[in-house]
Design an enzyme around this catalytic site. Structure first.
Site, PDB file in Angstrom:
ATOM      1  N   SER A 675       5.226  -9.527 -12.709  1.00 32.86           N
ATOM      2  CA  SER A 675       3.911  -8.685 -12.145  1.00 32.86           C
ATOM      3  C   SER A 675       3.352  -7.587 -13.180  1.00 32.86           C
ATOM      4  O   SER A 675       2.443  -6.996 -12.584  1.00 32.86           O
ATOM      5  CB  SER A 675       4.612  -8.058 -10.795  1.00 32.86           C
ATOM      6  OG  SER A 675       5.616  -6.900 -11.029  1.00 32.86           O
ATOM      7  N   LYS A 718       4.677  -1.069  -3.275  1.00 32.49           N
ATOM      8  CA  LYS A 718       3.618  -0.798  -4.487  1.00 32.49           C
ATOM      9  C   LYS A 718       2.832   0.078  -4.134  1.00 32.49           C
ATOM     10  O   LYS A 718       2.392   1.154  -4.645  1.00 32.49           O
ATOM     11  CB  LYS A 718       3.333  -2.033  -5.327  1.00 32.49           C
ATOM     12  CG  LYS A 718       4.531  -2.757  -5.835  1.00 32.49           C
ATOM     13  CD  LYS A 718       4.123  -3.997  -6.714  1.00 32.49           C
ATOM     14  CE  LYS A 718       5.097  -4.919  -7.205  1.00 32.49           C
ATOM     15  NZ  LYS A 718       4.474  -5.962  -8.076  1.00 32.49           N
TER      16      LYS A 718
END
Length: 796
Positions: A675, A718
């Site tokens: 990611s 996140k």
């Protein structure tokens, strides 16, 4: 000394010493011929031992060089052709040469030996040897006691040594070395050593014999007493007590609601018990088995509380959040209200430590009105722990499943299988394979425990398993369970849990319930951010407990009734220096510095990516303890940048002249995952074109070679990390748009979530450009050109 000639008689496994009279049986033709020759002349013959007893025709090299000159006292021929001869050893002799070997061995020899003069040392040695031999005779019952009087009367050291050696159990080599020794003093010293060793062996043998004898006497005594006890019981009629026990067992079997198979087995075992002696070991085994049959809750079920509203209240009262698990339990209760006997669901709660998996199972039991049992599977490596041992083993017992049902006294408890991912496997079997039957709704209605050897219905049991990860759970076992993931608590959730549950619990535990104590939200936020780093709330509870203990100390010192307020400034005084850094965004726009977002087991984190360009030869350096997947993402990002080099205004051969260094702090923390792809690509482009990256933007997404942005996981965590770091905008993959509703509403209001499909869009938003739209249009135009037009031209 003079040389002599005499016939030789080789001996097997025996050595004749001087002063010794020995009968010998002779069968070999050469040996008989040597004896006959000696009888016709001086009746003297040399006796020497063979080196190997199995040699039938010994050659000169097979015979020891030192032997004994002996006199033949008597010779007798036996009917089978052999000869019995009685010889007396006279003197030691050393063979010098073999004169004849055809008919029989004739040798030339010389006599040897020393005659020591009298001395005090030799007298002391004689007495010591005689004393040691006396001890040896007392331990060795095979030597007649009269031998002592014979040995004690010998004053000659040579004769004493040769006499004693005849009574010792020595190896042939040891006897030969004594025969070859010319010095009587040396022989006596060696004999003394050998006798001491033999005495030690004999003492150990005596101890062993004594111990065995005592054990045999004890066993015989116990057998005799047991027989007497049985006879006394028979006379007094105490056996009637055993009959009463049998009658009591029979009544319990009749009253117990067993399955048909269990009832038949119980009656068969009871008939067997009636025919046995009550004192026998087998009777104890059968009695234990019947007791287990009677104590298990066959066909005994608790009644479920089907009030869905009440169940919701109980679950909310005990735990904050955990919406998915609570919904699944409420759904099961709703189905149970409609169906008479639904099969129990098999749930597996997977999440990091401290999120409340174990306590949630206990709350489920309370909400449903069921009994609760817990079995810890951490470190279990024996299949018998699940299925039990067969009754053939001593001390056999049922497995943990049946034992837990006995403890619950119900056949439909909430059964917690704790730490199911921590099971092991060894030579005793695989417990995870045994659980396949337990956790399969199609099979567990006929679960067979090895000890019971009967089918037991587990279909009404509500099994809840817990695990930290699914990596340690075999795939077939995962397939049988409904896996519900607990992702960990967000910061607002931790705040709510601390305020609602942890602070009241710790104030009461530490005796501060009636004291005016106030812990501010800012103080709790500081504890969460600076003193704990976890997905659950275990450490948070410990830190709150530490604060309460320090406040309790102040209460005891200064007196009760005083108001105590704890704010964020006072926390550092109470708990000391903060343990963790709190992630914040950069303070200004920097070239080659991009803010990324990462997911960890303890929540989301800010991950800064730095890139610097140096003169070099095209190396891509990666540091920061990056995993293989993350390194591959960096290489994919570099390939994307090279494919866009000319459009970005960079020399198409730039990679041959520079080295690019990618670093992801903190260097000691291992990092992995795809990611961070767009984060590294953005830092590379920024460093190459010398354009800063916006500090208020954070991003996450996987990059492909063509620049596409692929979806990632952990978007909720996140986003919370970005919100904590005061980031205003986050760039996320377009395919993660469906996950945006999972982000708390309060966070979405403060955060601008931008979905992107391609790396070109990321650069448009992230770089500090005078005209971002024109820059993006330029990138898009290059993407629509034919491949031939954007391909770099070959250099000559």
């Amino acid at each position: 000394m003079a040389n002599h000639v005499a016939p030789l008689l080789p001996l097997r496994d025996i050595i004749v010493f001087p002063h010794q009279v020995v009968p010998l049986f002779v069968g070999r033709e050469k040996s008989i011929a040597a004896l006959e020759d000696a009888m016709e002349s001086s009746k003297e013959i040399l006796l020497a031992a063979q080196k190997r007893a199995k040699t039938n025709e010994p050659a000169p090299e097979d015979i020891y060089e030192v032997g004994t000159i002996a006199t033949i006292i008597q010779l007798l021929r036996l009917p089978d052709g052999t000869v019995k001869v009685l010889v007396e050893g006279k003197r030691r002799a050393r063979i010098l040469a073999f004169v004849e070997t055809q008919r029989f061995h004739t040798v030339r020899y010389e006599e040897f030996g020393q005659e020591p003069g009298p001395s005090i040392e030799l007298e002391a040695l004689i007495r010591s040897v005689q004393s040691t031999f006396e001890s040896y005779v007392k331990l060795n019952k095979r030597i007649p006691s009269e031998t002592l009087s014979v040995v004690s009367g010998i004053d000659d050291p040579s004769k004493l040594a040769d006499t004693i050696v005849c009574y010792l159990t020595l190896k042939l080599q040891d006897k030969q070395s004594l025969l070859e020794s010319p010095s009587p003093a040396r022989r006596l010293e060696r004999l003394h050593e050998l006798m001491q060793a033999e005495i030690e062996i004999l003492q150990v043998e005596k101890k062993i014999r004594t111990r065995v004898k005592k054990q045999m006497e004890r066993t015989q005594k116990e057998y005799y007493l047991n027989e007497q006890m049985q006879a006394i019981q028979k006379e007094l009629g105490e056996r009637d007590e055993f009959k009463n026990e049998l009658q009591e067992l029979e009544e319990k079997l009749a009253a117990k609601r067993l399955t048909k198979e269990a009832e038949q087995r119980g009656r068969a075992e009871l008939r067997k018990l009636k025919m046995m002696s009550p004192m026998s070991a087998e009777a104890t085994v059968v009695r234990n088995y019947i007791d287990w049959l009677l104590v298990l809750p066959w066909n005994e079920y608790t009644r479920d509380k089907l009030d869905i509203t009440r169940a919701e209240e109980v679950l909310d009262e005990d735990h904050y959040g955990l919406k998915k698990v609570k919904e699944r339990i409420i759904e099961h209760l709703a189905v149970q209200a409609l169906v008479e006997r639904p099969k129990g669901p098999i749930l597996c709660l997977v999440g990091p430590p401290g999120v409340g998996k174990t306590s949630l199972a206990r709350s489920v039991a309370r909400a449903m009105g069921r009994k609760f049992v817990r079995v810890s599977l951490g470190g279990v490596r024996d299949e018998a722990e699940i299925r039990g041992h067969r009754r053939t083993y001593i001390g056999a017992m049922p497995g943990k499943v049946i034992q837990s049902l006995k403890r619950a006294a119900s056949s439909n408890p909430v059964f917690l299988l704790d730490e199911i991912d921590k099971m092991s496997t060894d030579f005793r079997g695989d417990p995870s394979s045994a659980l396949l039957e337990v956790l399969d709704p199609e099979q567990n209605s006929t679960f067979a425990d090895h000890y019971l050897d009967l089918d037991y219905d587990l279909s009404q049991v509500l099994f809840i398993a817990t695990a930290n990860t699914t990596n340690g759970i075999p795939a077939p076992l995962q397939d049988r369970m409904e896996i519900i993931r607990l992702e960990g608590y967000t910061e607002p959730e931790k705040m709510a849990i601390a305020r609602k549950y942890l602070v009241p619990k710790q104030t009461e535990t530490n005796g501060l319930k009636d004291e005016p104590i106030a812990i501010s939200d800012a103080a709790l936020t500081t504890i969460i951010q600076r003193y704990t780093r976890e997905a659950g709330v275990r450490n948070l509870e410990r830190e709150i407990g530490s604060v309460c203990r320090k406040l309790a100390r102040e209460v005891v010192k200064k007196g009760r009734g005083r108001r105590h307020r704890v704010d964020d400034k006072r926390i550092e005084k109470l708990l000391g220096v903060p343990k963790y850094r709190y992630g914040v965004a950069e303070e200004k726009d920097e070239v080659g510095l991009t803010t990324g977002l990462a997911w960890t087991q303890v929540g989301g984190e800010i991950l800064t990516t730095e890139v610097t360009i140096m003169a070099g030869k095209g190396r891509l350096i990666m540091t920061g303890k990056l995993g293989d997947v993350m390194q591959e993402s960096a290489q994919a990002a570099m390939s994307y940048v090279r494919s866009r080099a000319e459009i970005l205004g960079v020399d198409r051969n730039f990679y041959q002249k520079i080295d690019a260094h990618i670093h992801v702090p903190e260097g000691a923390m291992p990092k992995d995952g795809p990611s961070a792809g767009i984060t590294m690509a953005t830092s590379l482009v920024s460093a190459l074109v010398r354009v800063p990256v916006r500090r208020e933007i954070a991003m996450t997404g996987e990059i492909t070679l063509r620049g596409r942005v692929l979806p990632i996981g952990g978007l909720k965590e996140k986003a919370l990390a970005a919100h904590r770091a005061k980031v205003k905008t986050i760039l996320v993959p377009q395919e993660n748009e469906k996950d945006i509703p999972e982000i708390p509403k309060s966070v979405r209001q403060d955060l601008d979530v931008v979905c992107v499909k391609h790396m070109d869009e990321v650069l448009k938003h992230a770089l500090v450009l005078d005209n971002p739209d024109a820059f993006f249009d330029k990138l898009q135009a290059s993407a629509t050109l034919p491949v031939e037009e954007v391909r770099p031209q070959p250099t000559h």
